[in-house]
Design a protein around this motif. Structure first.
Motif, mmCIF file in Angstrom:
data_model
loop_
_atom_site.group_PDB
_atom_site.id
_atom_site.type_symbol
_atom_site.label_atom_id
_atom_site.label_comp_id
_atom_site.label_asym_id
_atom_site.label_seq_id
_atom_site.Cartn_x
_atom_site.Cartn_y
_atom_site.Cartn_z
ATOM 1 N N THR A 102 0.851 -1.195 0.000
ATOM 2 C CA THR A 102 0.000 0.000 0.000
ATOM 3 C C THR A 102 0.883 1.239 0.000
ATOM 4 O OG1 THR A 102 -1.676 -1.177 1.270
ATOM 5 C CG2 THR A 102 -1.890 1.206 1.167
ATOM 6 N N VAL A 103 0.530 2.182 -0.871
ATOM 7 C CA VAL A 103 1.253 3.457 -0.975
ATOM 8 C C VAL A 103 0.430 4.521 -0.272
ATOM 9 C CG1 VAL A 103 2.194 5.169 -2.575
ATOM 10 C CG2 VAL A 103 1.986 2.781 -3.302
ATOM 11 N N LEU A 104 1.027 5.189 0.710
ATOM 12 C CA LEU A 104 0.376 6.332 1.363
ATOM 13 C C LEU A 104 0.962 7.621 0.800
ATOM 14 C CD1 LEU A 104 -1.264 7.803 3.654
ATOM 15 C CD2 LEU A 104 0.763 7.524 5.091
ATOM 16 N N ASP A 105 0.101 8.532 0.316
ATOM 17 C CA ASP A 105 0.539 9.895 0.020
ATOM 18 C C ASP A 105 -0.117 10.799 1.054
ATOM 19 O OD1 ASP A 105 1.044 12.452 -0.744
ATOM 20 O OD2 ASP A 105 0.653 12.148 -2.876
ATOM 21 N N PRO A 106 0.639 11.243 2.062
ATOM 22 C CA PRO A 106 0.043 12.022 3.149
ATOM 23 C C PRO A 106 -0.185 13.497 2.803
ATOM 24 C CG PRO A 106 2.367 11.652 3.587
ATOM 25 C CD PRO A 106 2.077 10.980 2.272
ATOM 26 N N LEU A 107 0.083 13.878 1.547
ATOM 27 C CA LEU A 107 -0.181 15.249 1.042
ATOM 28 C C LEU A 107 -0.762 15.057 -0.360
ATOM 29 C CD1 LEU A 107 3.319 16.704 1.987
ATOM 30 C CD2 LEU A 107 1.180 17.444 3.044
ATOM 31 N N CYS A 108 -1.901 14.352 -0.457
ATOM 32 C CA CYS A 108 -2.237 13.718 -1.747
ATOM 33 C C CYS A 108 -2.905 14.634 -2.761
ATOM 34 C CB CYS A 108 -3.059 12.469 -1.517
ATOM 35 S SG CYS A 108 -4.723 12.783 -0.930
ATOM 36 N N GLY A 109 -3.290 15.871 -2.371
ATOM 37 C CA GLY A 109 -3.905 16.767 -3.353
ATOM 38 C C GLY A 109 -5.099 16.086 -4.006
ATOM 39 N N ARG A 110 -5.139 16.116 -5.341
ATOM 40 C CA ARG A 110 -6.239 15.447 -6.045
ATOM 41 C C ARG A 110 -5.850 14.044 -6.497
ATOM 42 N NH1 ARG A 110 -9.116 19.999 -9.770
ATOM 43 N NH2 ARG A 110 -9.823 18.137 -10.876
ATOM 44 N N GLY A 111 -4.762 13.521 -5.903
ATOM 45 C CA GLY A 111 -4.547 12.083 -5.990
ATOM 46 C C GLY A 111 -3.690 11.559 -7.126
ATOM 47 N N THR A 112 -2.757 12.364 -7.655
ATOM 48 C CA THR A 112 -1.912 11.833 -8.743
ATOM 49 C C THR A 112 -1.153 10.583 -8.283
ATOM 50 O OG1 THR A 112 -1.657 14.106 -9.509
ATOM 51 C CG2 THR A 112 -0.207 12.472 -10.508
#
Ligand SMILES: C[S@@+](CC[C@H](N)C(=O)[O-])C[C@H]1O[C@@H](n2cnc3c(N)ncnc32)[C@H](O)[C@@H]1O
Length: 332
Positions: free
Chosen positions: A128-138
């Protein structure tokens, strides 16, 4: 045997100028192949030597962030080399959304690829990849495209809503078996935000995504005990839009710089990494030096990869942004 990799055109001219050397460093990390930019009949390629490419190497080339086509060079002739299909979703999942503040999608794929190459997760466990500043999800869309589960946190509610709306529409239009819902999050009877949960069925199984609205410094509270194999983020650049910066304020302080935010968040993110997991961050070096960021990440208990190709990702974005990548590993 000499191989030539033709790169996809990049929509952004400045990124296109940097892409050759960025992808060369990416390939070296992901395949061990040393590639150099060459120009043939006024067309730019990356060239590398390899007797014959293994199926893993071909898959890594196919996965790389900006490949268009691969050729073997036979004298003056180029012989096409078929690359395997590695993406599990159509690329328009990543390319359709266009908005101010979107992280370049080729660059996002590169960041995810090199962070993944640094990780040593136990075999057979889902990633699982976490983007903790994900914006609109790129990052989350690239993760799904590569067949990885996704998770995110975003303070900007409008960005969160736009992502949820696009994912629902796209999944429906592609006629994929899926679920996608936004629901309120309540703790101790109080509403603390919203979450977006999505699932899609693919031939290899099922992919999941969970995104919370909220402050990234609450990421560990929002996800509870869950640990992530990869944490990948494009930090705010400290750029001013109108009267506001793109950093969602550091609570109780005037400091609205990305350095202040990262100083508080890196520790929390490091605590969310699974053993063997890796952390990859892109950031604006004009607001925070590599030395300072390296010290922050090392203080959080991670081992920073800081030699050879890991140091070849710095590039200019515009007059106020010089972007670089830092990747670190959690060894215990
Ligand atoms: C460079 S942008 C990432 C863009 C994203 N990769 C994309 O393509 O949509 C950084 C993001 O961090 C978010 N952000 C800034 N401060 C935050 C905070 N304290 N907590 C959560 N998100 C924050 C901003 O709203 C912005 O969406």
């Amino acid at each position: 045997m000499s191989h030539l990799l033709l790169l996809s055109p990049a929509a952004n001219r400045v990124y296109a100028g940097a892409a050759g050397s960025l992808v060369a460093a990416e390939l070296e990390i992901c395949t061990g192949l040393a590639a150099t930019p060459v120009t043939l009949a006024e067309v730019d390629y990356l060239s590398f030597d390899a007797a014959s490419l293994s199926s893993e190497e071909l898959a890594a080339v196919a996965r790389s962030s900006a490949r268009l086509a691969l050729f073997e060079r036979a004298g003056d002739l180029l012989r096409p080399v078929a690359l395997p299909t590695v993406d599990v979703l159509d690329d328009d999942f990543v390319s359709i959304p266009k908005y101010q503040g979107k992280t370049n999608e080729q660059f996002t794929r590169l960041l995810l690829n090199v962070t993944r190459a640094a990780a040593e997760p136990p075999a057979g466990r889902p990633v699982t990849v976490l983007d903790p500043l994900c914006g609109r999800g790129t990052t989350l869309a690239v993760a799904w495209t590569l067949g990885l589960h996704a998770a995110g946190v975003e303070a900007d509610v409008k960005a969160f809503e736009a992502m949820g709306a696009f994912w629902k529409t796209w999944l429906r239009r592609k006629r994929l078996k899926h679920s996608a819902d936004i629901t309120p999050v309540r703790r101790e009877g109080k509403s603390i935000g919203r979450r977006f949960d999505a699932k899609v069925r693919i031939s290899e199984g099922e992919l999941t995504a969970t995104v919370f609205t909220g402050d990234t410094r609450d990421s560990a509270k929002l996800f509870g005990k869950k640990k992530f194999e990869l944490i990948v983020a494009d930090a705010p650049y400290g750029v001013v839009h109108g009267s506001r910066t793109d950093v969602k304020g550091v609570a109780g302080k005037r400091d609205r710089s990305p350095a202040g935010l990262l100083g508080e968040a890196v520790d929390i993110w490091a605590g969310q990494l699974a053993p063997g997991g890796a952390f990859g961050l892109s950031w604006n070096t004009l607001g925070l030096s590599r030395e300072k960021l390296t010290a922050m990440v090392a203080d959080a208990g991670l081992t920073v990869l800081d030699d050879g190709p890991w140091l070849r990702f710095g590039h200019r974005v515009d007059s106020s942004i010089h972007r670089d990548i830092l990747v670190a590993r959690r060894t215990s």
